[in-house]
Motif scaffolding. Structure first.
Motif, PDB file in Angstrom:
ATOM      1  N   ASP A 288      -6.649   9.591  -4.382  1.00  0.00           N
ATOM      2  CA  ASP A 288      -6.047   8.262  -4.381  1.00  0.00           C
ATOM      3  C   ASP A 288      -5.004   8.130  -3.278  1.00  0.00           C
ATOM      4  O   ASP A 288      -4.887   7.081  -2.645  1.00  0.00           O
ATOM      5  N   ALA A 289      -4.250   9.197  -3.038  1.00  0.00           N
ATOM      6  CA  ALA A 289      -3.256   9.178  -1.969  1.00  0.00           C
ATOM      7  C   ALA A 289      -3.947   9.043  -0.609  1.00  0.00           C
ATOM      8  O   ALA A 289      -3.503   8.278   0.250  1.00  0.00           O
ATOM      9  N   ALA A 290      -5.043   9.761  -0.412  1.00  0.00           N
ATOM     10  CA  ALA A 290      -5.792   9.665   0.842  1.00  0.00           C
ATOM     11  C   ALA A 290      -6.374   8.266   1.028  1.00  0.00           C
ATOM     12  O   ALA A 290      -6.389   7.734   2.145  1.00  0.00           O
ATOM     13  N   LYS A 291      -6.832   7.670  -0.082  1.00  0.00           N
ATOM     14  CA  LYS A 291      -7.377   6.311  -0.015  1.00  0.00           C
ATOM     15  C   LYS A 291      -6.292   5.320   0.403  1.00  0.00           C
ATOM     16  O   LYS A 291      -6.540   4.436   1.229  1.00  0.00           O
ATOM     17  N   GLN A 292      -5.089   5.467  -0.139  1.00  0.00           N
ATOM     18  CA  GLN A 292      -3.993   4.573   0.233  1.00  0.00           C
ATOM     19  C   GLN A 292      -3.607   4.763   1.703  1.00  0.00           C
ATOM     20  O   GLN A 292      -3.294   3.788   2.395  1.00  0.00           O
ATOM     21  N   CYS A 293      -3.657   6.007   2.187  1.00  0.00           N
ATOM     22  CA  CYS A 293      -3.382   6.247   3.610  1.00  0.00           C
ATOM     23  C   CYS A 293      -4.423   5.567   4.491  1.00  0.00           C
ATOM     24  O   CYS A 293      -4.090   5.000   5.537  1.00  0.00           O
ATOM     25  N   GLU A 294      -5.678   5.614   4.066  1.00  0.00           N
ATOM     26  CA  GLU A 294      -6.735   4.942   4.822  1.00  0.00           C
ATOM     27  C   GLU A 294      -6.520   3.431   4.827  1.00  0.00           C
ATOM     28  O   GLU A 294      -6.727   2.772   5.856  1.00  0.00           O
ATOM     29  N   ILE A 295      -6.106   2.883   3.694  1.00  0.00           N
ATOM     30  CA  ILE A 295      -5.826   1.449   3.621  1.00  0.00           C
ATOM     31  C   ILE A 295      -4.691   1.086   4.570  1.00  0.00           C
ATOM     32  O   ILE A 295      -4.760   0.087   5.288  1.00  0.00           O
ATOM     33  N   ILE A 296      -3.659   1.916   4.600  1.00  0.00           N
ATOM     34  CA  ILE A 296      -2.529   1.669   5.501  1.00  0.00           C
ATOM     35  C   ILE A 296      -2.987   1.755   6.963  1.00  0.00           C
ATOM     36  O   ILE A 296      -2.555   0.952   7.803  1.00  0.00           O
ATOM     37  N   ASP A 297      -3.878   2.689   7.268  1.00  0.00           N
ATOM     38  CA  ASP A 297      -4.401   2.801   8.635  1.00  0.00           C
ATOM     39  C   ASP A 297      -5.163   1.546   9.041  1.00  0.00           C
ATOM     40  O   ASP A 297      -5.023   1.056  10.170  1.00  0.00           O
ATOM     41  N   VAL A 298      -5.975   1.015   8.131  1.00  0.00           N
ATOM     42  CA  VAL A 298      -6.731  -0.209   8.418  1.00  0.00           C
ATOM     43  C   VAL A 298      -5.768  -1.377   8.645  1.00  0.00           C
ATOM     44  O   VAL A 298      -5.936  -2.163   9.593  1.00  0.00           O
ATOM     45  N   ILE A 299      -4.763  -1.477   7.804  1.00  0.00           N
ATOM     46  CA  ILE A 299      -3.774  -2.552   7.942  1.00  0.00           C
ATOM     47  C   ILE A 299      -3.039  -2.420   9.278  1.00  0.00           C
ATOM     48  O   ILE A 299      -2.824  -3.415   9.983  1.00  0.00           O
ATOM     49  N   GLU A 300      -2.671  -1.201   9.647  1.00  0.00           N
ATOM     50  CA  GLU A 300      -1.956  -0.986  10.906  1.00  0.00           C
ATOM     51  C   GLU A 300      -2.850  -1.341  12.092  1.00  0.00           C
ATOM     52  O   GLU A 300      -2.373  -1.909  13.087  1.00  0.00           O
ATOM     53  N   ASN A 301      -4.137  -1.043  12.009  1.00  0.00           N
ATOM     54  CA  ASN A 301      -5.059  -1.409  13.093  1.00  0.00           C
ATOM     55  C   ASN A 301      -5.177  -2.924  13.228  1.00  0.00           C
ATOM     56  O   ASN A 301      -5.234  -3.452  14.343  1.00  0.00           O
ATOM     57  N   ARG A 302      -5.221  -3.632  12.090  1.00  0.00           N
ATOM     58  CA  ARG A 302      -5.244  -5.096  12.148  1.00  0.00           C
ATOM     59  C   ARG A 302      -3.964  -5.628  12.777  1.00  0.00           C
ATOM     60  O   ARG A 302      -3.998  -6.568  13.570  1.00  0.00           O
ATOM     61  N   ALA A 303      -2.836  -5.038  12.408  1.00  0.00           N
ATOM     62  CA  ALA A 303      -1.551  -5.471  12.966  1.00  0.00           C
ATOM     63  C   ALA A 303      -1.504  -5.217  14.473  1.00  0.00           C
ATOM     64  O   ALA A 303      -0.972  -6.039  15.227  1.00  0.00           O
ATOM     65  N   ASP A 304      -2.074  -4.091  14.910  1.00  0.00           N
ATOM     66  CA  ASP A 304      -2.135  -3.824  16.349  1.00  0.00           C
ATOM     67  C   ASP A 304      -2.971  -4.879  17.068  1.00  0.00           C
ATOM     68  O   ASP A 304      -2.628  -5.302  18.178  1.00  0.00           O
TER      69      ASP A 304
ATOM     70  N   ALA B 216       0.829  -1.204   0.000  1.00  0.00           N
ATOM     71  CA  ALA B 216       0.000   0.000   0.000  1.00  0.00           C
ATOM     72  C   ALA B 216       0.863   1.254   0.000  1.00  0.00           C
ATOM     73  O   ALA B 216       0.510   2.256  -0.629  1.00  0.00           O
ATOM     74  N   LEU B 217       2.017   1.206   0.670  1.00  0.00           N
ATOM     75  CA  LEU B 217       2.923   2.351   0.658  1.00  0.00           C
ATOM     76  C   LEU B 217       3.494   2.578  -0.737  1.00  0.00           C
ATOM     77  O   LEU B 217       3.577   3.716  -1.201  1.00  0.00           O
ATOM     78  N   VAL B 218       3.852   1.505  -1.422  1.00  0.00           N
ATOM     79  CA  VAL B 218       4.332   1.628  -2.802  1.00  0.00           C
ATOM     80  C   VAL B 218       3.233   2.218  -3.687  1.00  0.00           C
ATOM     81  O   VAL B 218       3.488   3.096  -4.519  1.00  0.00           O
ATOM     82  N   ALA B 219       2.000   1.746  -3.491  1.00  0.00           N
ATOM     83  CA  ALA B 219       0.877   2.290  -4.266  1.00  0.00           C
ATOM     84  C   ALA B 219       0.671   3.770  -3.950  1.00  0.00           C
ATOM     85  O   ALA B 219       0.397   4.566  -4.853  1.00  0.00           O
ATOM     86  N   LEU B 220       0.818   4.140  -2.686  1.00  0.00           N
ATOM     87  CA  LEU B 220       0.706   5.551  -2.303  1.00  0.00           C
ATOM     88  C   LEU B 220       1.768   6.383  -3.000  1.00  0.00           C
ATOM     89  O   LEU B 220       1.470   7.438  -3.555  1.00  0.00           O
ATOM     90  N   LEU B 221       2.986   5.923  -2.997  1.00  0.00           N
ATOM     91  CA  LEU B 221       4.068   6.683  -3.620  1.00  0.00           C
ATOM     92  C   LEU B 221       3.894   6.783  -5.132  1.00  0.00           C
ATOM     93  O   LEU B 221       4.325   7.763  -5.741  1.00  0.00           O
ATOM     94  N   SER B 222       3.251   5.799  -5.731  1.00  0.00           N
ATOM     95  CA  SER B 222       3.059   5.851  -7.183  1.00  0.00           C
ATOM     96  C   SER B 222       1.945   6.808  -7.593  1.00  0.00           C
ATOM     97  O   SER B 222       1.949   7.311  -8.711  1.00  0.00           O
ATOM     98  N   VAL B 223       0.983   7.071  -6.704  1.00  0.00           N
ATOM     99  CA  VAL B 223      -0.118   7.986  -7.042  1.00  0.00           C
ATOM    100  C   VAL B 223      -0.005   9.325  -6.322  1.00  0.00           C
ATOM    101  O   VAL B 223      -0.885  10.168  -6.456  1.00  0.00           O
ATOM    102  N   LEU B 224       1.064   9.520  -5.615  1.00  0.00           N
ATOM    103  CA  LEU B 224       1.186  10.692  -4.745  1.00  0.00           C
ATOM    104  C   LEU B 224       1.034  12.006  -5.494  1.00  0.00           C
ATOM    105  O   LEU B 224       0.297  12.887  -5.070  1.00  0.00           O
ATOM    106  N   ASN B 225       1.695  12.160  -6.615  1.00  0.00           N
ATOM    107  CA  ASN B 225       1.646  13.420  -7.350  1.00  0.00           C
ATOM    108  C   ASN B 225       0.528  13.468  -8.387  1.00  0.00           C
ATOM    109  O   ASN B 225       0.374  14.473  -9.067  1.00  0.00           O
TER     110      ASN B 225
END
Length: 117
Positions: free
Chosen positions: A43-59, A29-38
């Motif tokens: 899309d960048a906000a969506k990738q950040c939300e995906i990363i947040d969900v993944i981090e919550n699962r990891a917690d 998801a971080l790679v996807a964020l960096l590819s759509v960042l500019n």
């Protein structure tokens, strides 16, 4: 009847593998964020939300591992090693989340077109 009193071994390796899978998903998801960042803020906000969900699962996996560690009488590894491993895995996904939010909140110019902001 005596099964309750028998030592139980937690499913530590399954939890380690599940946490590692979340790290892989977070990295992708971080790679996807960096590819759509500019290209697109949405899309960048969506990738950040995906990363947040993944981090919550990891917690959640981290908390379950710690619960198992405190509950288990016999562990497959030393308790300190289990604690260090799951803490280190959690630090990785936390850093991925930190990078995602820092990069998405900063306006980094496109390296392909340095004159664009």
């Amino acid at each position: 009847m005596f099964a309750r009193f028998m030592p139980q071994e937690g499913k530590f390796f399954d939890l380690f593998n599940a946490h590692a899978e979340q790290i892989v998903l977070g990295s992708q998801a971080l790679v996807a964020l960096l590819s759509v960042l500019n290209e697109s803020d949405e899309d960048a906000a969506k990738q950040c939300e995906i990363i947040d969900v993944i981090e919550n699962r990891a917690d959640g996996i981290t908390h379950e591992t710690m619960r198992q560690l405190h509950k288990s009488f016999i562990t497959p590894l030393d308790r300190d090693e289990i604690h260090q491993l799951i803490t280190s895995l959690d630090d990785i996904i936390d850093l991925i989340q930190d990078v995602a939010h820092t990069v998405s909140s900063s306006k980094i110019p496109d390296r392909r077109c340095p004159w664009k902001l």
